[in-house]
Design a protein around this motif. Structure first.
Motif, PDB file in Angstrom:
ATOM      1  N   ARG A   5      56.570  44.590   8.029  1.00 42.52           N
ATOM      2  CA  ARG A   5      57.066  45.107   9.300  1.00 42.52           C
ATOM      3  C   ARG A   5      58.025  44.096   9.950  1.00 42.52           C
ATOM      4  O   ARG A   5      59.085  44.468  10.458  1.00 42.52           O
ATOM      5  N   ILE A  20      51.989  43.350   7.866  1.00 39.00           N
ATOM      6  CA  ILE A  20      52.580  42.658   9.011  1.00 39.00           C
ATOM      7  C   ILE A  20      53.880  41.973   8.587  1.00 39.00           C
ATOM      8  O   ILE A  20      54.893  42.049   9.285  1.00 39.00           O
ATOM      9  N   SER A  74      49.872  43.508  16.008  1.00 43.31           N
ATOM     10  CA  SER A  74      49.217  43.861  14.749  1.00 43.31           C
ATOM     11  C   SER A  74      47.722  43.643  14.861  1.00 43.31           C
ATOM     12  O   SER A  74      47.248  42.786  15.588  1.00 43.31           O
ATOM     13  N   ARG A  75      47.026  44.423  14.102  1.00 43.93           N
ATOM     14  CA  ARG A  75      45.573  44.272  14.046  1.00 43.93           C
ATOM     15  C   ARG A  75      45.225  43.650  12.696  1.00 43.93           C
ATOM     16  O   ARG A  75      45.350  44.279  11.666  1.00 43.93           O
ATOM     17  N   VAL A  90      55.705  41.427  16.556  1.00 42.29           N
ATOM     18  CA  VAL A  90      55.001  42.072  15.441  1.00 42.29           C
ATOM     19  C   VAL A  90      53.597  41.498  15.278  1.00 42.29           C
ATOM     20  O   VAL A  90      52.630  42.234  15.093  1.00 42.29           O
ATOM     21  N   SER A 130      47.511  40.707   5.486  1.00 44.78           N
ATOM     22  CA  SER A 130      48.696  40.304   6.253  1.00 44.78           C
ATOM     23  C   SER A 130      49.988  40.907   5.689  1.00 44.78           C
ATOM     24  O   SER A 130      51.029  40.836   6.347  1.00 44.78           O
TER      25      SER A 130
END
Length: 141
Positions: free
Chosen positions: A10, A7, A131-132, A127, A4
């Motif tokens: 970002r 993420i 996100s993956r 975001v 994580s």
């Protein structure tokens, strides 16, 4: 680092950029609404929201550095809750100190804070949805 972490970084990056844009936007709006007092209120409101956003995401990002330690869970919650406590105290102190200042438009300040919170929530949502993140937890050796 946990999966994580990118993420959070970002979201922090976009949040800081949005906060800078809101500082400019609310400074201009405040100037047109009530001159220099509106300018100060708009800039302070947007800046407060940006600082509070950075404290939350930054504390989580910092706390993730301890993921390999045995005390990770306690450190994580201690750091994150400590940042939230700092935000609550800072908000109360700022509200009391800025309550009756003649050089500040409190309405523009409030609108700047509210806009900053809404924008940070929208950024977090965008975001996270783009996100993956793997469904299974982070692998361990």
């Amino acid at each position: 680092m946990p999966s994580s972490q990118p993420i959070l970084l970002r979201a922090l990056k976009w949040g800081v950029l949005a906060s800078l844009a809101l500082i400019v936007i609310f400074g201009v709006i405040g100037w047109f609404v009530s001159g220099s007092t509106g300018l100060v209120g708009g800039v302070l409101g947007a800046a407060f929201a940006g600082v509070f956003l950075a404290l939350t995401a930054g504390s989580i990002t910092f706390a993730n550095r301890f993921i390999e330690k045995d005390f990770y869970v306690a450190a994580f919650f201690g750091i994150v809750m400590g940042a939230w406590l700092i935000k609550i105290v800072a908000f109360i102190v700022a509200a009391v100190l800025l309550r009756d200042q003649p050089w500040l438009n409190p309405t523009i300040l409030f609108l700047g804070v509210v806009a900053g919170v809404i924008v940070s929530l929208v950024i977090d949502m965008i975001v996270l949805t783009r996100s993956r993140l793997p469904i299974v937890s982070d692998p361990r050796d």
